[in-house]
Enzyme design. Structure first.
Site, short mmCIF file in Angstrom:
data_model
loop_
_atom_site.label_atom_id
_atom_site.label_comp_id
_atom_site.label_asym_id
_atom_site.label_seq_id
_atom_site.Cartn_x
_atom_site.Cartn_y
_atom_site.Cartn_z
N ASN A 1 0.86 -1.19 0.00
CA ASN A 1 0.00 0.00 0.00
C ASN A 1 0.90 1.25 0.00
OD1 ASN A 1 -1.42 2.29 1.11
ND2 ASN A 1 -3.12 0.90 1.50
N HIS B 1 0.96 6.16 1.94
CA HIS B 1 1.79 7.04 2.78
C HIS B 1 2.82 7.84 1.98
CE1 HIS B 1 -0.14 5.85 6.27
NE2 HIS B 1 0.74 5.05 6.84
N ARG C 1 3.36 18.80 1.85
CA ARG C 1 3.88 20.03 1.22
C ARG C 1 3.08 20.45 -0.02
NH1 ARG C 1 9.16 22.04 2.23
NH2 ARG C 1 9.32 22.02 4.49
N HIS D 1 -5.55 3.73 -1.87
CA HIS D 1 -6.90 4.04 -1.42
C HIS D 1 -7.27 5.44 -1.90
CE1 HIS D 1 -9.82 4.16 2.33
NE2 HIS D 1 -10.42 4.48 1.20
N ARG E 1 -9.50 8.00 -1.29
CA ARG E 1 -10.49 8.38 -0.28
C ARG E 1 -11.39 9.47 -0.83
NH1 ARG E 1 -8.88 6.36 5.06
NH2 ARG E 1 -10.70 7.46 5.80
N ARG F 1 -7.34 12.83 0.57
CA ARG F 1 -6.31 13.35 1.47
C ARG F 1 -4.89 12.91 1.10
NH1 ARG F 1 -7.41 9.83 6.93
NH2 ARG F 1 -9.47 10.70 6.74
N GLU G 1 -8.39 0.49 -3.26
CA GLU G 1 -9.28 0.49 -2.10
C GLU G 1 -10.25 1.65 -2.25
OE1 GLU G 1 -7.20 0.74 1.57
OE2 GLU G 1 -5.99 -1.00 1.15
N THR H 1 -7.03 6.06 9.80
CA THR H 1 -6.92 4.98 8.83
C THR H 1 -8.23 4.19 8.86
OG1 THR H 1 -5.60 3.06 8.13
CG2 THR H 1 -5.79 3.43 10.50
N THR H 2 -8.36 3.19 7.99
CA THR H 2 -9.61 2.43 7.92
C THR H 2 -9.85 1.70 9.24
OG1 THR H 2 -9.04 2.07 5.61
CG2 THR H 2 -10.90 0.82 6.48
N GLU I 1 -10.86 -9.64 2.20
CA GLU I 1 -9.62 -9.31 2.91
C GLU I 1 -9.99 -9.22 4.39
OE1 GLU I 1 -7.34 -5.96 1.48
OE2 GLU I 1 -6.30 -5.76 3.39
N HIS J 1 -3.78 -4.93 7.50
CA HIS J 1 -3.95 -3.85 8.47
C HIS J 1 -3.12 -4.11 9.73
CE1 HIS J 1 -5.58 -0.34 10.42
NE2 HIS J 1 -6.10 -0.01 9.25
N GLY J 2 -2.16 -3.23 9.92
CA GLY J 2 -1.32 -3.31 11.12
C GLY J 2 -0.27 -4.41 11.08
N HIS K 1 1.86 0.81 6.12
CA HIS K 1 2.53 1.66 7.10
C HIS K 1 3.91 1.14 7.50
CE1 HIS K 1 2.64 4.68 10.30
NE2 HIS K 1 3.21 3.74 11.03
#
Ligand code: PXP
Length: 237
Positions: free
Chosen positions: A7, A10, A18, A43, A45, A49, A70, A100-101, A151, A191-192, A214
């Site tokens: 993913n 990030h 910036r 993702h 969104r 963002r 996503e 996050t989700t 998932e 996730h995580g 992440h």
């Protein structure tokens, strides 16, 4: 062999700090693919963002593995996905204020709307995955929706504070995977997940792909920082 989806949200988050052009998520995707990942995940969104529509358009052109988008079930996002045609769409719940989700999609409660979106995406020849909590009722509803992939949300496992709780969450993931496989679903998870907790999830019988963001981007900051400082120092000299 179990697959890895990276993913790259990030990378775009850093760029948006910036509002500039770097770092470019498309360049990041190329490096991830050269390093051997099996898919690129991003993702889009509703508040845009991090990843922008133009990033998805460019990723669609450059990704050589698979592009997994996503997305929420919002009408304009679904229309965009049908136009761009990623290889896969992963439906996730989306709340404006979340970092996050948080949690999986409630497919059971929203079976009507999920079914309609799954149908629309599949008609555009996009494989559809549903990001759900490892709960039997959600797996059953996912199969009913027509999606062929799920998932499993590994957040509870990743956040477990004790080894007993982690073991319990791992067993929940194992049972959920076995149940989903028995219904003919393909099973992914994410996730995580990080460098210390990934192995046990990767060892779950029948697991197809893990999606990780992440932790990989965090690790990349440190594996790349030394070289980045040396290069800048060399230029200044
Ligand atoms: N899978 C899904 C569906 C997600 O929403 C996310 C977070 O964007 C991930 C995987 C990756 O999670 P993490 O960034 O914690 O590795």
């Amino acid at each position: 062999m179990i697959k890895l989806g990276v993913n790259i949200d990030h990378i775009a988050t850093l760029r948006e700090a910036r509002k500039t052009y770097e770092p470019d998520p498309v360049e990041a995707a190329k490096i991830c693919e050269e390093a051997g990942c099996d898919s690129i995940v991003c993702h889009l969104r509703e508040d845009r963002r991090h990843i922008k529509d133009s990033d998805v358009v460019r990723l669609r052109k450059s990704v050589r593995t698979r592009l997994n988008l996503e997305m929420s079930v919002a009408k304009e996002i679904v229309a965009f996905a049908c136009k761009i045609r990623p290889d896969q769409a992963t439906l996730v719940p989306e709340k404006r204020q979340e970092i996050t989700t948080e949690g999986g999609l409630d497919v059971k409660k929203n079976i009507g709307s999920v079914k309609a979106v799954v149908g629309k995406l599949m008609k555009s020849r996009i494989a559809v995955s549903l990001f759900i909590n490892p709960v039997k009722a959600q797996i059953d509803a996912s199969a009913e929706s027509g999606a062929r992939i799920i998932e499993l949300h590994t957040g509870e496992y990743a956040n477990a504070k004790t080894s007993a709780e982690r073991k319990r969450q791992l067993n929940i993931l194992r049972a959920a995977t076995a149940h989903a496989l028995s219904l003919g679903l393909e099973v992914n998870a994410g996730h995580g997940l990080n460098y210390t907790n990934v192995k046990d999830v990767a060892a779950i019988e029948g697991m197809n792909e893990l999606n990780i963001g992440h932790s990989i981007v965090s690790c990349a900051v440190f594996t790349g920082l030394d070289e980045a400082v040396r290069e800048m120092k060399g230029l200044i000299r």
